[in-house]
Design an enzyme around this catalytic site. Sequence first.
Site, short mmCIF file in Angstrom:
data_model
loop_
_atom_site.label_atom_id
_atom_site.label_comp_id
_atom_site.label_asym_id
_atom_site.label_seq_id
_atom_site.Cartn_x
_atom_site.Cartn_y
_atom_site.Cartn_z
N THR A 1 -11.91 -32.06 -9.48
CA THR A 1 -11.21 -32.53 -10.57
C THR A 1 -9.70 -31.92 -10.09
O THR A 1 -8.80 -32.70 -10.38
CB THR A 1 -11.65 -31.82 -11.83
N ASN B 1 -21.55 -41.57 -8.52
CA ASN B 1 -22.27 -40.61 -8.89
C ASN B 1 -23.48 -40.86 -9.71
O ASN B 1 -24.45 -40.05 -9.77
CB ASN B 1 -21.56 -39.32 -9.75
N GLN C 1 -19.49 -37.53 -3.82
CA GLN C 1 -20.82 -37.80 -3.61
C GLN C 1 -21.06 -38.17 -2.06
O GLN C 1 -22.04 -38.34 -1.84
CB GLN C 1 -21.23 -38.94 -4.51
N SER D 1 -15.92 -31.59 -3.44
CA SER D 1 -16.30 -30.46 -4.44
C SER D 1 -17.50 -29.74 -3.84
O SER D 1 -18.78 -30.24 -3.52
CB SER D 1 -16.84 -31.05 -5.69
N HIS E 1 -19.74 -27.71 -5.08
CA HIS E 1 -21.06 -27.52 -5.68
C HIS E 1 -21.86 -28.79 -5.64
O HIS E 1 -23.20 -28.88 -5.99
CB HIS E 1 -20.99 -27.18 -7.06
N THR F 1 -4.22 -16.59 -4.98
CA THR F 1 -5.13 -15.73 -4.07
C THR F 1 -6.52 -16.70 -3.99
O THR F 1 -6.85 -17.27 -5.04
CB THR F 1 -5.46 -14.50 -4.48
N CYS G 1 -21.66 -34.89 -17.21
CA CYS G 1 -20.50 -34.65 -18.24
C CYS G 1 -20.86 -35.43 -19.31
O CYS G 1 -20.42 -35.14 -20.27
CB CYS G 1 -19.19 -34.72 -17.57
N1 PLP Z 1 -15.79 -37.25 -8.87
C1 PLP Z 1 -17.17 -37.37 -8.88
C2 PLP Z 1 -17.72 -38.74 -8.36
C3 PLP Z 1 -18.02 -36.52 -9.31
O1 PLP Z 1 -19.60 -36.89 -9.29
C4 PLP Z 1 -17.58 -35.33 -9.66
C5 PLP Z 1 -18.54 -34.55 -10.61
O2 PLP Z 1 -19.39 -34.60 -11.30
C6 PLP Z 1 -16.26 -34.97 -9.83
C7 PLP Z 1 -15.58 -35.99 -9.38
C8 PLP Z 1 -15.68 -33.89 -10.52
O3 PLP Z 1 -15.92 -32.72 -9.62
P1 PLP Z 1 -15.76 -31.14 -9.76
O4 PLP Z 1 -16.80 -30.82 -10.80
O5 PLP Z 1 -15.91 -30.45 -8.56
O6 PLP Z 1 -14.51 -31.28 -10.66
#
Ligand code: PLP
Length: 689
Positions: A71, A159, A187, A207, A209, A245, A334
């Site tokens: 994000t 996603n 993804q 990202s 995670h 930092t 989300c």
């Molecule tokens: N873009 C896509 C395609 C995602 O699947 C996600 C997370 O669900 C994001 C952006 C947002 O990622 P983050 O949780 O690292 O902000």
Amino acid sequence: MEIYLDSNATTAVLPQAQEAAMTTMQDAFGNPSSVHSAGLRARSVLDSARACARRALGAQTGRIVFTSGATEGIQTAVLSCLNAWREKRDSGEAVPALLLYGATEHKAVPAALRHWNLMLGLGLDVQAIPVDRNGRHALDWLRLSAPQAAVVCTMAANNETGVVSDLDGIAQALAGSPALWLVDSVQALGKMDLRLAERRIDYAPFSGHKLYAPKGVGMLYVREGAPFTALMAGGGQESAARSGTENMAGIAALGAVLQELEEGNVFHSTAVLEGYREQLVHALRTAFPGLVLNAPLALALPTTVNFSVPGVASRLLLDVFDAAGLRMSAGSACGASRAQPSYVLDAMGLEPWRAASAVRLSFGPADDAKHIEEACRRIRRCGLALKASCLLPHVSAGESACDVVTRFSADGNCCYVVTDPGLRRCVVIDAGAEQIESVVRWMCCRGCSLVAAISTAHDEDTLSGAASLRLASSGFSPAATNALDPLGWPIDHDILAFGTWQLRRGVTSDQGSTLELWEGSDLRYRFGTGLDRTSKPEVGAVFDLPRHDPDTRVAMLASGPPAAPPSGSAELSMSGLLALLRQVPAMRLVDVRERVEQAVGALAPDDARLRVDHVPMSEFINALPDWFGLANDVPLVFVCRSGNRSAQAAKALRGMGRQKTWSLEGGVALCGQHLIAMATQSQETAGDW
Ligand code: PLP
């Protein structure tokens, strides 16, 4: 054991990443901007993570900026683009009118475009690029719009569906366009090659995670020469591209993941992942005949399958999967708390039922063959359990278990089926149009024949419901229909007898007639609208079961003076439950999940002193006499999957004045370690499941 199949939402942290984070926190905890040795050790971790990222992404030039996640990367990229266009506008240059994003893009992208468009006062037109039924961008549309586009955002892979964008086709459509190109690559990482060096992608956010690094770390690739504006100004870290930092533990962990990606020992090849997917799809098709895929496998990431089972809502499938220890979702994480159909499937033009039934299965590129095999076994088991409970659309007559009274509720309207479980004969009371299908399916599944379909009121909905049920029930003879009173009661019977149970007509008025269910010489239940409260029975617990129950009271105690509901919280934590058990070993724990959930994930408490009753919410009424017959100081604690249904159950009993009644906070989801025997365990005893 939990089988996690929601890797597009997030992933577990790889042991190598955990170790790298721990080592960094212990041995390289210095500030990478410090010039002493501790700082230099931290700097070396940072530099090697970045070098690893460059190699893993094939990006030897341009910037790699560590961020807090995608994000933030998306905000930085969008701000960079729009600020560049604003500077051009301020110096008198013409600015293209459009900001384009794919209609199936993650919400962060259109939200960032709108936000920074507003903040920077650009006033450009934000438009969605349509997608086809396969979820692919409409390239002709894009080609036509590209000359007027200032920014184009097209994710690498979706996603929810896993659909991989045609990045080369998009690049061609953008040829000659002034647009800056942002590719959300969240993804894609670890699952497909982005060829960043060859393609003219300007910005690619990632990202951590989503690929086995912890939450709160990510990175942004910026092509050499692409405009850049820092989102965060301050101490000038990350070459002033991102002040603050650095999240060293997170960056070290991400670096360890990227190193594994490079070395190829942990992550499987596309061919292996496709093989796993084939196994999963085969298991799904075996378990759920008629299943449809919401995106063609040939166009999707090898780790994502989005499917719908006709006639089965996503909620039901997810509850059963969860009970079996299979974690999947209906779409993006989300959006999971909002009960709205997926905007992604909607943008693809799929029928609304497909969105209402959609389930996303996504595994991770590090999952092994054992994980996939276990997932397949549990999927097949869920299919069998749903079939046995007649919850799949094509029901075959069976002998599923049932209790004397079953409640069907829809939008606060309740219908009841009174059954003789031995002879498989039943009377249906107050079935409205919305309950007919479920009741017919329920009867068929249990091999029940219809003795009578009765309305307790002169109400159009339930009278016509009763008529439809008679028509739908083979074995219900038209001759019998002539011998019914206006509410559907067979006039040549004063009593309808079911073994030890008897159904009788109660008080009759102009509005209708109550029905009474007696067990031997004891009145147990009264059914009907506008139950007569003046003729309260003197002895024994008698429960009124209303047709209309908007507040989910479930039942009302007809006998005795009205009791004040107990005070205090109706929720009990796991530690509260254990304390209660120590105090009152005779306490009862009641699992109110439906039979299908109990079938795939039975509750088996660690503490054998604890008694667990299995009373599905739909059969809850049958246990009321037993619970009200218990000594008042015997605690009753209800449990379900997440705590919602059990809270309803506790509320119902408390509403009837029963003291010492609670629901277990967080349900099996939070207390499962203590309460549930994992599906694998029951698997061993389940023979040919
Ligand atoms: N873009 C896509 C395609 C995602 O699947 C996600 C997370 O669900 C994001 C952006 C947002 O990622 P983050 O949780 O690292 O902000």
